[in-house]
Design a protein around this motif. Sequence first.
Motif, short mmCIF file in Angstrom:
data_model
loop_
_atom_site.label_atom_id
_atom_site.label_comp_id
_atom_site.label_asym_id
_atom_site.label_seq_id
_atom_site.Cartn_x
_atom_site.Cartn_y
_atom_site.Cartn_z
N GLY A 28 0.84 -1.18 0.00
CA GLY A 28 0.00 0.00 0.00
C GLY A 28 0.88 1.23 0.00
N PRO A 29 0.45 2.30 -0.68
CA PRO A 29 1.30 3.49 -0.85
C PRO A 29 1.38 4.36 0.41
CG PRO A 29 -0.82 3.82 -1.91
CD PRO A 29 -0.82 2.40 -1.41
N GLY A 30 0.40 4.21 1.30
CA GLY A 30 0.36 5.08 2.48
C GLY A 30 1.35 4.68 3.54
N ALA A 31 1.67 5.64 4.41
CA ALA A 31 2.63 5.39 5.48
C ALA A 31 2.14 4.31 6.44
CB ALA A 31 2.90 6.68 6.24
N ASP A 32 0.81 4.15 6.54
CA ASP A 32 0.26 3.16 7.48
C ASP A 32 -0.37 1.96 6.77
OD1 ASP A 32 0.94 4.79 9.67
OD2 ASP A 32 -0.89 5.98 9.40
N ASP A 33 -0.25 1.91 5.45
CA ASP A 33 -0.89 0.82 4.72
C ASP A 33 -0.19 -0.51 4.94
OD1 ASP A 33 -2.92 2.29 3.59
OD2 ASP A 33 -1.77 2.80 1.79
N CYS A 34 -0.95 -1.57 4.72
CA CYS A 34 -0.38 -2.91 4.78
C CYS A 34 0.44 -3.21 3.53
CB CYS A 34 -1.50 -3.95 4.91
SG CYS A 34 -2.30 -3.97 6.52
N TRP A 35 1.34 -4.17 3.66
CA TRP A 35 2.03 -4.77 2.53
C TRP A 35 1.48 -6.19 2.45
CZ3 TRP A 35 7.85 -3.26 3.69
CH2 TRP A 35 7.96 -1.85 3.67
N ALA A 70 13.81 -8.55 8.10
CA ALA A 70 13.96 -7.31 8.87
C ALA A 70 15.02 -7.47 9.95
CB ALA A 70 12.61 -6.92 9.48
N ASN A 71 15.30 -8.71 10.30
CA ASN A 71 16.32 -9.00 11.31
C ASN A 71 17.68 -9.22 10.65
OD1 ASN A 71 16.93 -9.45 14.08
ND2 ASN A 71 16.90 -11.68 13.76
N GLY A 72 17.81 -8.77 9.40
CA GLY A 72 19.07 -8.92 8.70
C GLY A 72 19.32 -10.34 8.20
N GLY A 73 18.26 -11.17 8.20
CA GLY A 73 18.38 -12.54 7.71
C GLY A 73 18.68 -13.54 8.81
N ALA A 74 18.95 -13.04 10.01
CA ALA A 74 19.28 -13.94 11.11
C ALA A 74 18.00 -14.56 11.69
CB ALA A 74 20.01 -13.17 12.20
N PRO A 75 18.08 -15.82 12.10
CA PRO A 75 16.88 -16.49 12.62
C PRO A 75 16.37 -15.85 13.91
CG PRO A 75 18.82 -17.94 12.76
CD PRO A 75 19.27 -16.68 12.11
N LEU A 76 15.08 -15.97 14.09
CA LEU A 76 14.47 -15.55 15.36
C LEU A 76 14.40 -16.76 16.27
CD1 LEU A 76 11.48 -13.59 13.77
CD2 LEU A 76 13.58 -12.61 14.72
N PRO A 77 14.43 -16.55 17.57
CA PRO A 77 14.33 -17.69 18.48
C PRO A 77 13.09 -18.53 18.17
CG PRO A 77 14.84 -15.69 19.69
CD PRO A 77 14.56 -15.27 18.27
N LEU A 78 13.25 -19.85 18.22
CA LEU A 78 12.17 -20.75 17.81
C LEU A 78 10.91 -20.58 18.64
CD1 LEU A 78 13.69 -24.23 16.88
CD2 LEU A 78 12.31 -22.70 15.45
N ASP A 79 11.05 -20.18 19.89
CA ASP A 79 9.86 -20.10 20.74
C ASP A 79 9.17 -18.74 20.62
OD1 ASP A 79 11.94 -18.75 21.99
OD2 ASP A 79 11.14 -19.12 23.99
N TRP A 80 9.74 -17.84 19.81
CA TRP A 80 9.09 -16.56 19.62
C TRP A 80 7.86 -16.72 18.75
CZ3 TRP A 80 12.28 -11.48 19.09
CH2 TRP A 80 13.06 -11.32 20.25
N VAL A 81 6.88 -15.91 19.03
CA VAL A 81 5.67 -15.92 18.21
C VAL A 81 5.53 -14.56 17.53
CG1 VAL A 81 4.46 -17.65 19.58
CG2 VAL A 81 4.26 -15.25 20.19
N SER A 82 4.83 -14.59 16.41
CA SER A 82 4.64 -13.33 15.68
C SER A 82 3.20 -12.86 15.87
CB SER A 82 4.94 -13.54 14.20
OG SER A 82 4.23 -14.64 13.70
N LEU A 83 3.04 -11.58 15.75
CA LEU A 83 1.73 -10.98 15.97
C LEU A 83 1.47 -9.90 14.91
CD1 LEU A 83 -0.75 -10.54 17.94
CD2 LEU A 83 0.63 -8.71 18.95
N HIS A 84 0.27 -9.96 14.34
CA HIS A 84 -0.14 -8.92 13.39
C HIS A 84 -0.86 -7.81 14.15
CE1 HIS A 84 0.51 -11.90 10.15
NE2 HIS A 84 0.72 -10.83 9.42
N LEU A 85 -0.21 -6.67 14.31
CA LEU A 85 -0.87 -5.55 14.98
C LEU A 85 -2.02 -5.01 14.14
CD1 LEU A 85 2.32 -3.64 16.21
CD2 LEU A 85 0.83 -5.15 17.54
N CYS A 86 -1.96 -5.24 12.81
CA CYS A 86 -2.99 -4.73 11.90
C CYS A 86 -4.12 -5.73 11.70
CB CYS A 86 -2.36 -4.36 10.56
SG CYS A 86 -1.55 -5.77 9.75
#
Length: 165
Positions: A28-35, A70-86
Motif C-alpha cells: 500500500g502506498p500510504g505510510a500506514d498501509d499494509c504490505w 527485517a532481522n538482517g536474515g538472522a533467525p528468530l528464536p524458535l519459541d518466539w511468536v509473531s503478531l499482526h498488529l494490523c
Amino acid sequence: MSAPQPLAVDPVRNEREIARFWSSVVRGPGADDCWVWVGAIGDDGYGRFWIKRDGRQRAVRPHRYALVLANGGAPLPLDWVSLHLCDVPLCVRAGAHVVAGTPRENSRDMAEKGRVRGRWNRWLPGTGRDRAERSRAVRAAVRDGWDGQRFRDALHGAGDHPALF
Ligand SMILES: [Zn+2]
C-alpha cells in the motif's frame, strides 16, 4: 523426524529467493498501509512461501520470512511468536505491522489490543476456514494493484457487517 530448523535468509546467497518473495507482495502506498502477500494461501488463511533449504522444499509463512529479513536474515528464536498488529494475516510489513516476541510479550499485546481495538476483533473469524476465505478476498482485492477501498471492503467482509443507522 528432525527438529524444526530456525529460518535464516542469506541476503547474498538467497538474493533471488528474496526477489521472488517481494514479487508476491503488493505494498500500500500510504505510510500506514499494509504490505499484502498475494502468493499462495494456506487453509489457515496465512500465506505460504516455498523455499529450499538443504536440498529440501519447505513452506514458510511470509510474515515470518519478512520478520527474518527485517532481522538482517538472522533467525528468530524458535519459541518466539509473531503478531499482526494490523489484524491482516497476509500482511508482511515487519516492524510496523508484524512484530515478534516471546509468547509472554505477545499475550500482553493481545490483551491490550483486545481492549483498545475490540472493534476490529469482530472481523477476526475464529476458524481457519473463515480466515482463509477472507484472506483470499483480500488477495483478490489488491493483486492487480493497490486499491484501498477494495482492500477495506474485502477485509471487513462487504455486506457482512450490520446495517449502519
Ligand atoms: Zn498490515
